[in-house]
Design a protein around this motif. Sequence first.
Motif, PDB file in Angstrom:
ATOM      1  N   ARG A  74     -14.665  94.050  10.834  1.00 18.11           N
ATOM      2  CA  ARG A  74     -13.921  93.066  11.485  1.00 18.11           C
ATOM      3  C   ARG A  74     -13.616  92.012  10.419  1.00 18.11           C
ATOM      4  O   ARG A  74     -12.550  91.358  10.573  1.00 18.11           O
ATOM      5  CB  ARG A  74     -14.732  92.237  12.633  1.00 18.11           C
ATOM      6  CG  ARG A  74     -14.691  92.997  13.877  1.00 18.11           C
ATOM      7  CD  ARG A  74     -15.275  92.193  14.961  1.00 18.11           C
ATOM      8  NE  ARG A  74     -14.346  91.188  15.603  1.00 18.11           N
ATOM      9  CZ  ARG A  74     -14.803  89.763  15.717  1.00 18.11           C
ATOM     10  NH1 ARG A  74     -16.145  89.428  15.615  1.00 18.11           N
ATOM     11  NH2 ARG A  74     -14.011  88.903  16.182  1.00 18.11           N
ATOM     12  N   TRP A  75     -14.190  91.877   9.268  1.00 18.37           N
ATOM     13  CA  TRP A  75     -13.945  90.797   8.524  1.00 18.37           C
ATOM     14  C   TRP A  75     -13.225  91.484   7.153  1.00 18.37           C
ATOM     15  O   TRP A  75     -12.690  90.716   6.261  1.00 18.37           O
ATOM     16  CB  TRP A  75     -15.120  90.268   7.954  1.00 18.37           C
ATOM     17  CG  TRP A  75     -15.826  89.356   8.927  1.00 18.37           C
ATOM     18  CD1 TRP A  75     -15.435  87.938   8.939  1.00 18.37           C
ATOM     19  CD2 TRP A  75     -16.585  89.423  10.074  1.00 18.37           C
ATOM     20  NE1 TRP A  75     -16.072  87.319  10.002  1.00 18.37           N
ATOM     21  CE2 TRP A  75     -16.827  88.184  10.768  1.00 18.37           C
ATOM     22  CE3 TRP A  75     -17.087  90.694  10.723  1.00 18.37           C
ATOM     23  CZ2 TRP A  75     -17.315  88.190  11.797  1.00 18.37           C
ATOM     24  CZ3 TRP A  75     -17.743  90.660  11.556  1.00 18.37           C
ATOM     25  CH2 TRP A  75     -17.957  89.314  12.478  1.00 18.37           C
ATOM     26  N   THR A  76     -13.343  92.938   6.772  1.00 19.96           N
ATOM     27  CA  THR A  76     -12.721  93.559   5.881  1.00 19.96           C
ATOM     28  C   THR A  76     -11.949  94.740   6.487  1.00 19.96           C
ATOM     29  O   THR A  76     -12.375  96.006   6.274  1.00 19.96           O
ATOM     30  CB  THR A  76     -14.006  94.135   5.034  1.00 19.96           C
ATOM     31  OG1 THR A  76     -14.820  95.026   5.706  1.00 19.96           O
ATOM     32  CG2 THR A  76     -14.583  92.859   4.453  1.00 19.96           C
ATOM     33  N   LEU A 105     -16.386  86.881   1.596  1.00 21.97           N
ATOM     34  CA  LEU A 105     -17.076  87.689   0.551  1.00 21.97           C
ATOM     35  C   LEU A 105     -16.426  87.383  -0.691  1.00 21.97           C
ATOM     36  O   LEU A 105     -15.218  87.358  -0.869  1.00 21.97           O
ATOM     37  CB  LEU A 105     -17.126  89.067   0.953  1.00 21.97           C
ATOM     38  CG  LEU A 105     -17.745  89.421   2.108  1.00 21.97           C
ATOM     39  CD1 LEU A 105     -17.518  91.100   2.496  1.00 21.97           C
ATOM     40  CD2 LEU A 105     -19.258  89.193   2.350  1.00 21.97           C
ATOM     41  N   VAL A 106     -17.182  87.326  -1.863  1.00 23.52           N
ATOM     42  CA  VAL A 106     -16.570  87.246  -3.079  1.00 23.52           C
ATOM     43  C   VAL A 106     -15.504  88.569  -3.193  1.00 23.52           C
ATOM     44  O   VAL A 106     -14.573  88.533  -3.771  1.00 23.52           O
ATOM     45  CB  VAL A 106     -17.686  87.310  -4.290  1.00 23.52           C
ATOM     46  CG1 VAL A 106     -16.892  87.727  -5.623  1.00 23.52           C
ATOM     47  CG2 VAL A 106     -18.491  86.140  -4.336  1.00 23.52           C
ATOM     48  N   TYR A 107     -15.883  89.897  -2.673  1.00 19.04           N
ATOM     49  CA  TYR A 107     -14.920  91.110  -2.720  1.00 19.04           C
ATOM     50  C   TYR A 107     -13.696  90.621  -2.071  1.00 19.04           C
ATOM     51  O   TYR A 107     -12.730  90.973  -2.545  1.00 19.04           O
ATOM     52  CB  TYR A 107     -15.817  91.878  -1.838  1.00 19.04           C
ATOM     53  CG  TYR A 107     -14.894  93.311  -1.535  1.00 19.04           C
ATOM     54  CD1 TYR A 107     -14.817  94.163  -2.345  1.00 19.04           C
ATOM     55  CD2 TYR A 107     -14.019  93.329  -0.425  1.00 19.04           C
ATOM     56  CE1 TYR A 107     -13.653  95.224  -2.262  1.00 19.04           C
ATOM     57  CE2 TYR A 107     -13.198  94.380  -0.107  1.00 19.04           C
ATOM     58  CZ  TYR A 107     -13.066  95.369  -1.132  1.00 19.04           C
ATOM     59  OH  TYR A 107     -12.193  96.315  -0.791  1.00 19.04           O
ATOM     60  N   SER A 108     -13.644  89.913  -0.983  1.00 22.02           N
ATOM     61  CA  SER A 108     -12.605  89.224  -0.497  1.00 22.02           C
ATOM     62  C   SER A 108     -11.640  88.522  -1.186  1.00 22.02           C
ATOM     63  O   SER A 108     -10.680  88.508  -1.124  1.00 22.02           O
ATOM     64  CB  SER A 108     -13.053  88.752   1.047  1.00 22.02           C
ATOM     65  OG  SER A 108     -13.873  89.508   1.613  1.00 22.02           O
ATOM     66  N   TRP A 109     -12.373  87.515  -1.946  1.00 20.17           N
ATOM     67  CA  TRP A 109     -11.690  86.696  -2.888  1.00 20.17           C
ATOM     68  C   TRP A 109     -11.033  87.606  -3.820  1.00 20.17           C
ATOM     69  O   TRP A 109      -9.673  87.376  -4.162  1.00 20.17           O
ATOM     70  CB  TRP A 109     -12.701  85.763  -3.366  1.00 20.17           C
ATOM     71  CG  TRP A 109     -12.269  84.846  -4.738  1.00 20.17           C
ATOM     72  CD1 TRP A 109     -12.344  85.396  -6.047  1.00 20.17           C
ATOM     73  CD2 TRP A 109     -11.385  83.726  -4.542  1.00 20.17           C
ATOM     74  NE1 TRP A 109     -11.593  84.323  -6.915  1.00 20.17           N
ATOM     75  CE2 TRP A 109     -10.984  83.214  -6.050  1.00 20.17           C
ATOM     76  CE3 TRP A 109     -10.693  82.961  -3.681  1.00 20.17           C
ATOM     77  CZ2 TRP A 109     -10.383  82.206  -6.400  1.00 20.17           C
ATOM     78  CZ3 TRP A 109     -10.057  81.875  -4.052  1.00 20.17           C
ATOM     79  CH2 TRP A 109     -10.011  81.443  -5.353  1.00 20.17           C
ATOM     80  N   VAL A 167      -8.570  89.869   0.804  1.00 15.83           N
ATOM     81  CA  VAL A 167      -8.868  90.558   2.191  1.00 15.83           C
ATOM     82  C   VAL A 167      -9.520  89.660   3.172  1.00 15.83           C
ATOM     83  O   VAL A 167      -9.952  88.657   2.863  1.00 15.83           O
ATOM     84  CB  VAL A 167     -10.042  91.708   2.071  1.00 15.83           C
ATOM     85  CG1 VAL A 167     -10.536  91.844   3.349  1.00 15.83           C
ATOM     86  CG2 VAL A 167      -9.654  92.715   0.939  1.00 15.83           C
ATOM     87  N   VAL A 168      -8.811  89.500   4.194  1.00 17.12           N
ATOM     88  CA  VAL A 168      -9.115  88.516   5.620  1.00 17.12           C
ATOM     89  C   VAL A 168      -9.218  89.116   6.742  1.00 17.12           C
ATOM     90  O   VAL A 168      -8.565  90.319   7.084  1.00 17.12           O
ATOM     91  CB  VAL A 168      -7.947  87.284   5.347  1.00 17.12           C
ATOM     92  CG1 VAL A 168      -7.916  86.389   4.062  1.00 17.12           C
ATOM     93  CG2 VAL A 168      -6.827  87.915   5.861  1.00 17.12           C
ATOM     94  N   PRO A 169      -9.931  88.650   7.519  1.00 16.28           N
ATOM     95  CA  PRO A 169     -10.080  89.110   8.841  1.00 16.28           C
ATOM     96  C   PRO A 169      -8.877  89.331   9.563  1.00 16.28           C
ATOM     97  O   PRO A 169      -8.102  88.437   9.572  1.00 16.28           O
ATOM     98  CB  PRO A 169     -11.031  88.223   9.360  1.00 16.28           C
ATOM     99  CG  PRO A 169     -11.647  87.540   8.396  1.00 16.28           C
ATOM    100  CD  PRO A 169     -10.782  87.210   7.336  1.00 16.28           C
ATOM    101  N   SER A 170      -8.668  90.457  10.293  1.00 11.20           N
ATOM    102  CA  SER A 170      -7.561  90.387  11.310  1.00 11.20           C
ATOM    103  C   SER A 170      -7.629  89.416  12.390  1.00 11.20           C
ATOM    104  O   SER A 170      -6.438  89.112  13.049  1.00 11.20           O
ATOM    105  CB  SER A 170      -7.464  91.890  11.865  1.00 11.20           C
ATOM    106  OG  SER A 170      -8.658  92.412  12.419  1.00 11.20           O
ATOM    107  N   GLN A 214     -23.885  86.224  -3.471  1.00 12.09           N
ATOM    108  CA  GLN A 214     -23.578  85.104  -4.434  1.00 12.09           C
ATOM    109  C   GLN A 214     -24.653  84.028  -4.134  1.00 12.09           C
ATOM    110  O   GLN A 214     -24.953  83.473  -5.303  1.00 12.09           O
ATOM    111  CB  GLN A 214     -22.319  84.656  -4.102  1.00 12.09           C
ATOM    112  CG  GLN A 214     -21.966  83.641  -5.354  1.00 12.09           C
ATOM    113  CD  GLN A 214     -20.513  82.728  -5.030  1.00 12.09           C
ATOM    114  OE1 GLN A 214     -20.150  82.266  -3.719  1.00 12.09           O
ATOM    115  NE2 GLN A 214     -19.749  83.055  -5.884  1.00 12.09           N
ATOM    116  N   SER A 215     -25.019  83.953  -2.992  1.00 10.31           N
ATOM    117  CA  SER A 215     -25.737  82.829  -2.502  1.00 10.31           C
ATOM    118  C   SER A 215     -27.209  82.729  -3.330  1.00 10.31           C
ATOM    119  O   SER A 215     -27.595  81.798  -3.577  1.00 10.31           O
ATOM    120  CB  SER A 215     -25.839  82.668  -0.953  1.00 10.31           C
ATOM    121  OG  SER A 215     -26.929  81.815  -0.578  1.00 10.31           O
ATOM    122  N   ALA A 216     -27.749  83.908  -3.329  1.00  9.10           N
ATOM    123  CA  ALA A 216     -29.067  84.329  -4.079  1.00  9.10           C
ATOM    124  C   ALA A 216     -28.861  83.658  -5.254  1.00  9.10           C
ATOM    125  O   ALA A 216     -29.956  83.220  -6.013  1.00  9.10           O
ATOM    126  CB  ALA A 216     -29.315  85.506  -3.846  1.00  9.10           C
TER     127      ALA A 216
END
Length: 283
Positions: free
Chosen positions: A47-49, A226-230, A234-237, A271-273
């Motif tokens: 849903r987010w990717t 997500l960093v992946y999305s940046w 990529v953005v949610p539909s 990333q948060s970790a």
Amino acid sequence: MTMKGVPLLRVALLLLAGCASQGWNSGWAERLYVIPCGENHVKDLSRWTPGINAGQPHVFADHCYLVKHRDGWMLWDSGNPDRLAALPNGLTNPQNGITAYMRKPLAESLKEIGVAPADIKYFAMSHSHGDHSGNANLFASSTIFMQQPEYDALFGPQPQKYGFLPANFEALKGAKIVKLNGDHDVFGDGSVVIKSTPGHTPGHQSLLVRLQKTGPVLLTGDLVHLVYSWDNRVVPSFNYNVDQSLASIDAMKELAAKTGAKVWVNHDLGQSASIAKAPAYFE
Ligand SMILES: [Zn+2]
């Protein structure tokens, strides 16, 4: 004034004008605290990717960010509701397949830093979804910055249409809400600048914080999840406006490239970790 001095003076003035137009005055924020503000467990990451990760469960981090400036405290985002801390199994919304947790109340995290909700001079949220506005009602005495289109959606006739929960804003009805139409230099010295980044919601915004040792940090809210999305745009539909979202990502990529800002993605658990949490802070 010598002939030679005139062009130099002009160059200097032009440079100064350039700095002012970008909000690059001389100010720094003193500290930035990253506060864990919940977790959201989802059943289907796709849903987010869109197009990938179908049926993959995922855990999203959730953060609040506290800025210390010599002129006062600013809180950015307010996480999942503190009341969820009483629910060890979280709260599940069967409609969207999300279970929300709050391991430690925001009020408690603030207290550990020595800050009460009434000490927060400025409060702003990246946007009004429940995992960013869960504790908004605690900050009714703050000056609140919100983009005009977000305000109109939130306090208009159909907040639910945008995925907003009116109960999260009950106490803010009489609050001092400053409506923005674009970027805003919070302390007037370029140290903390709200950037208008619409698309995820009508008035989504991001925050650029300048720190002397750490350098600039860009807090992206739900511009991306997500960093992946940046990295991959990529953005949610389900975003309010996908084209607007992509344009906002491009604008923030340009800003990050120009300023050398670190990009901190609110919901990226990986990333948060790598980012120290309150009561530790960045300066
Ligand atoms: Zn959101």
